[in-house]
Scaffold this motif. Structure first.
Motif, mmCIF file in Angstrom:
data_model
loop_
_atom_site.group_PDB
_atom_site.id
_atom_site.type_symbol
_atom_site.label_atom_id
_atom_site.label_comp_id
_atom_site.label_asym_id
_atom_site.label_seq_id
_atom_site.Cartn_x
_atom_site.Cartn_y
_atom_site.Cartn_z
ATOM 1 N N ARG A 231 -13.431 22.478 30.501
ATOM 2 C CA ARG A 231 -12.304 21.568 30.270
ATOM 3 C C ARG A 231 -12.678 20.476 29.256
ATOM 4 N N PRO A 232 -11.746 20.147 28.383
ATOM 5 C CA PRO A 232 -12.027 19.087 27.407
ATOM 6 C C PRO A 232 -11.931 17.703 28.055
ATOM 7 N N SER A 233 -12.464 16.708 27.380
ATOM 8 C CA SER A 233 -12.422 15.347 27.905
ATOM 9 C C SER A 233 -11.263 14.570 27.286
ATOM 10 N N GLN A 234 -10.944 13.440 27.893
ATOM 11 C CA GLN A 234 -9.866 12.605 27.362
ATOM 12 C C GLN A 234 -10.376 11.288 26.779
ATOM 13 N N LEU A 235 -11.570 10.925 27.170
ATOM 14 C CA LEU A 235 -12.162 9.690 26.652
ATOM 15 C C LEU A 235 -13.603 9.988 26.235
ATOM 16 N N ALA A 236 -14.071 9.267 25.201
ATOM 17 C CA ALA A 236 -15.455 9.467 24.770
ATOM 18 C C ALA A 236 -16.178 8.128 24.634
ATOM 19 N N VAL A 237 -17.365 8.057 25.253
ATOM 20 C CA VAL A 237 -18.190 6.853 25.202
ATOM 21 C C VAL A 237 -19.271 7.089 24.145
ATOM 22 N N PRO A 238 -19.552 6.081 23.304
ATOM 23 C CA PRO A 238 -20.623 6.261 22.302
ATOM 24 C C PRO A 238 -21.934 6.671 22.977
ATOM 25 N N HIS A 239 -22.778 7.350 22.225
ATOM 26 C CA HIS A 239 -24.055 7.807 22.788
ATOM 27 C C HIS A 239 -24.933 6.631 23.180
ATOM 28 N N GLU A 240 -25.800 6.898 24.118
ATOM 29 C CA GLU A 240 -26.722 5.873 24.609
ATOM 30 C C GLU A 240 -27.585 5.369 23.450
ATOM 31 N N GLY A 241 -27.694 4.053 23.348
ATOM 32 C CA GLY A 241 -28.522 3.478 22.292
ATOM 33 C C GLY A 241 -27.818 3.345 20.955
ATOM 34 N N ALA A 242 -26.512 3.699 20.927
ATOM 35 C CA ALA A 242 -25.749 3.588 19.676
ATOM 36 C C ALA A 242 -25.707 2.125 19.246
ATOM 37 N N THR A 243 -25.837 1.894 17.946
ATOM 38 C CA THR A 243 -25.767 0.525 17.445
ATOM 39 C C THR A 243 -24.329 0.215 17.061
ATOM 40 N N LEU A 244 -24.065 -1.064 16.927
ATOM 41 C CA LEU A 244 -22.733 -1.510 16.519
ATOM 42 C C LEU A 244 -22.348 -0.855 15.190
ATOM 43 N N GLN B 287 -12.031 -1.962 31.398
ATOM 44 C CA GLN B 287 -12.384 -3.362 31.147
ATOM 45 C C GLN B 287 -13.649 -3.446 30.288
ATOM 46 N N LEU B 288 -14.605 -2.583 30.594
ATOM 47 C CA LEU B 288 -15.838 -2.551 29.796
ATOM 48 C C LEU B 288 -15.542 -2.065 28.378
ATOM 49 N N ASP B 289 -14.580 -1.155 28.278
ATOM 50 C CA ASP B 289 -14.163 -0.658 26.972
ATOM 51 C C ASP B 289 -13.587 -1.816 26.145
ATOM 52 N N ASP B 290 -12.810 -2.682 26.819
ATOM 53 C CA ASP B 290 -12.230 -3.850 26.135
ATOM 54 C C ASP B 290 -13.339 -4.764 25.616
ATOM 55 N N GLU B 291 -14.374 -4.918 26.419
ATOM 56 C CA GLU B 291 -15.510 -5.754 25.993
ATOM 57 C C GLU B 291 -16.167 -5.176 24.745
ATOM 58 N N THR C 19 -3.307 2.956 28.814
ATOM 59 C CA THR C 19 -3.189 1.645 28.164
ATOM 60 C C THR C 19 -2.640 1.777 26.747
ATOM 61 N N ASP C 20 -1.948 0.747 26.290
ATOM 62 C CA ASP C 20 -1.367 0.805 24.951
ATOM 63 C C ASP C 20 -2.379 0.356 23.896
ATOM 64 N N SER C 21 -3.289 -0.535 24.315
ATOM 65 C CA SER C 21 -4.281 -0.962 23.327
ATOM 66 C C SER C 21 -5.269 0.175 23.153
ATOM 67 N N MET C 22 -5.639 0.444 21.892
ATOM 68 C CA MET C 22 -6.553 1.551 21.640
ATOM 69 C C MET C 22 -7.996 1.112 21.843
ATOM 70 N N GLY C 23 -8.556 1.540 22.947
ATOM 71 C CA GLY C 23 -9.955 1.217 23.220
ATOM 72 C C GLY C 23 -10.867 2.088 22.378
ATOM 73 N N VAL C 24 -12.131 1.731 22.386
ATOM 74 C CA VAL C 24 -13.122 2.505 21.638
ATOM 75 C C VAL C 24 -13.177 3.939 22.161
ATOM 76 N N MET C 25 -13.126 4.074 23.479
ATOM 77 C CA MET C 25 -13.256 5.393 24.098
ATOM 78 C C MET C 25 -12.157 6.361 23.666
ATOM 79 N N LYS C 26 -10.940 5.845 23.613
ATOM 80 C CA LYS C 26 -9.818 6.712 23.241
ATOM 81 C C LYS C 26 -9.899 7.102 21.760
ATOM 82 N N ARG C 27 -10.255 6.116 20.951
ATOM 83 C CA ARG C 27 -10.353 6.403 19.515
ATOM 84 C C ARG C 27 -11.470 7.406 19.247
ATOM 85 N N LEU D 187 -22.115 -1.672 26.141
ATOM 86 C CA LEU D 187 -22.321 -0.222 26.074
ATOM 87 C C LEU D 187 -23.209 0.263 27.231
ATOM 88 N N ILE D 188 -24.263 -0.511 27.492
ATOM 89 C CA ILE D 188 -25.154 -0.150 28.612
ATOM 90 C C ILE D 188 -24.355 -0.143 29.922
#
Lengths: 316, 92
Positions: free
Chosen positions: B64-77, B23-27, A18-26, B44-45
């Motif tokens: 192997r390294p990852s390509q995407l990273a999700v914030p840790h569980e319970g992370a605040t805004l 899609q969840l990432d967009d949210e 995707t072109d939009s930078m999501g939180v995960m990619k950043r 996040l949940i």
């Protein structure tokens, strides 16, 4: 240096999609950048492997230390909670006691202080939950790091032995970036835990201080518990009243039982003995001196006559 | 695609499941921009749940390294904002 052979790494994959930078990619980019930075000191892949290994072990030690701190913090919170719980129970008992003495204001005061303690207790409960979640996270991190350290120790020697081959270089690059990323992640987890622990220690230190100085609701200072003082004062007053009443009864009963003379029969204190009840009957029947004469034999006759007089009074 | 849940581990997520995750990432982005704590927590949940559900946890010896990273569980805004703020500094 990292950049010189970075081309073989797979991070480039993250830029496609995707072109939009999501939180995960950043976030991924941030972690990779941190990981890279940590390896900047290494001169070559072999150094990187060693450096990564050292860093992993260092992290493991730190995580274990943090785990010990968290456990201590948890115990401390539990002790404080128990202390506050005891104080709350005491205030509850005091409120009950005050109500029993008819001191509603004092009971209200005790319950008000108990409410303040309940707030503290609920805040401690929240902290306890946080500590537990930190503990869990650190335990997971420690277990994972332990496995990683062991897996990496054997792997890095194999990688070092073969890193001259171009194909092996790529796998070293990947292994190093992968492990470095994990090290960075563990470091970030550790940092969060350390921040939380420090925060927790500061808070529980403050509560300890309050408990020590008795600044937390006055009632907490066992030595200067004003509610207890008031309860005791009323209790003492009650005790004095009771003793006084007992004394009065004793004093009042003595003339009736001990003195059988004429003066005694006519005296007011005799009221309780039953003689008093019989007494009005005597003057009514034979006024004046005969009454006194009648009184004397009665008293002299002692107990049996007194019993009869009582019955007579009761019949009336 | 390898996705890392910070503080937890890496998951290999099949390509087919990526759209749902994105899609969840967009949210999450939306919640961050609007500063909506509730939406952020919910997203996040859901996101963490989706990665765990659709992905396979990689063993520790998989380097192997990852390509995407999700914030840790319970992370605040606020925590995630602070993390993202490191972007400029970390990339230098």
């Amino acid at each position: 240096m990292v950049q010189s052979w970075g081309a073989t790494w797979s991070w480039g994959d993250a830029t496609k999609g995707t072109d939009s930078m999501g939180v995960m990619k950043r976030l991924s980019g941030i972690v990779q950048a941190k990981a890279n930075k940590a390896l900047d000191k290494a001169e070559n892949p072999a150094d990187m492997l060693d450096l990564s290994y050292e860093k992993q072990q260092e992290n493991l030690t730190k995580v274990r230390r943090a785990l010990a701190d968290v456990t201590t913090a948890k115990k401390r919170l539990e002790m404080q909670a128990a202390q506050l719980q005891g104080q709350a129970q005491k205030l509850q008992d005091q409120a009950k006691q005050a109500l029993g003495q008819g001191q509603e204001d004092l009971a209200r005061e005790a319950l008000t202080r108990r409410t303040a303690l309940a707030d503290q207790l609920s805040s401690l409960g929240t902290q306890h939950q946080q500590v537990e979640s930190q503990q869990q996270q650190l335990e997971t991190t420690a277990a994972r790091l332990q496995t990683q350290v062991e897996a990496f120790r054997t792997k890095k020697e194999t990688l070092k032995a073969t890193y001259t081959a171009s194909k092996a270089q790529a796998s070293i690059g990947e292994a190093v970036s992968g492990i470095s990323e994990s090290i960075t992640d563990a470091g970030m987890t550790l940092q969060r835990a350390e921040d939380k622990i420090a925060e927790m220690q500061a808070r529980s230190g403050a509560i300890d201080e309050l408990l020590d100085t008795g600044a937390l609701p006055d009632a907490l200072g066992a030595g200067k518990d004003d509610i207890q003082q008031q309860l005791d004062a009323v209790g003492r007053a009650g005790q004095v009243d009771a003793e006084l009443a007992a004394l009065k009864a004793q004093v009042g009963a003595e003339p009736a039982l001990g003195t059988g003379d004429a003066g005694g029969a006519g005296a007011a204190p005799a009221v309780e003995t039953g003689e008093g009840a019989a007494e009005p009957a005597a003057p009514a029947a034979e006024p004046g001196a005969p009454a006194a004469e009648a009184g004397a034999p009665t008293a002299e006759a002692g107990a049996p006559t007194a019993g009869a007089a009582t019955d007579e009074g009761g019949a009336r | 695609m390898i996705v890392r849940i910070l503080g937890e581990g890496r998951y290999e997520v099949p390509e087919a499941d990526l759209p749902a995750i994105e899609q969840l990432d967009d949210e999450l982005v939306d919640a961050l921009e609007r500063g909506d704590e509730n939406e952020f927590n919910g997203a996040l949940i859901d996101l963490i749940g989706e990665v765990r559900h659709s992905g396979i946890l990689l063993p520790a010896d998989d380097l192997r390294p990852s390509q995407l990273a999700v914030p840790h569980e319970g992370a605040t805004l606020a925590e995630v904002r602070a993390l993202l703020a490191e972007e400029a500094g970390a990339e230098g």
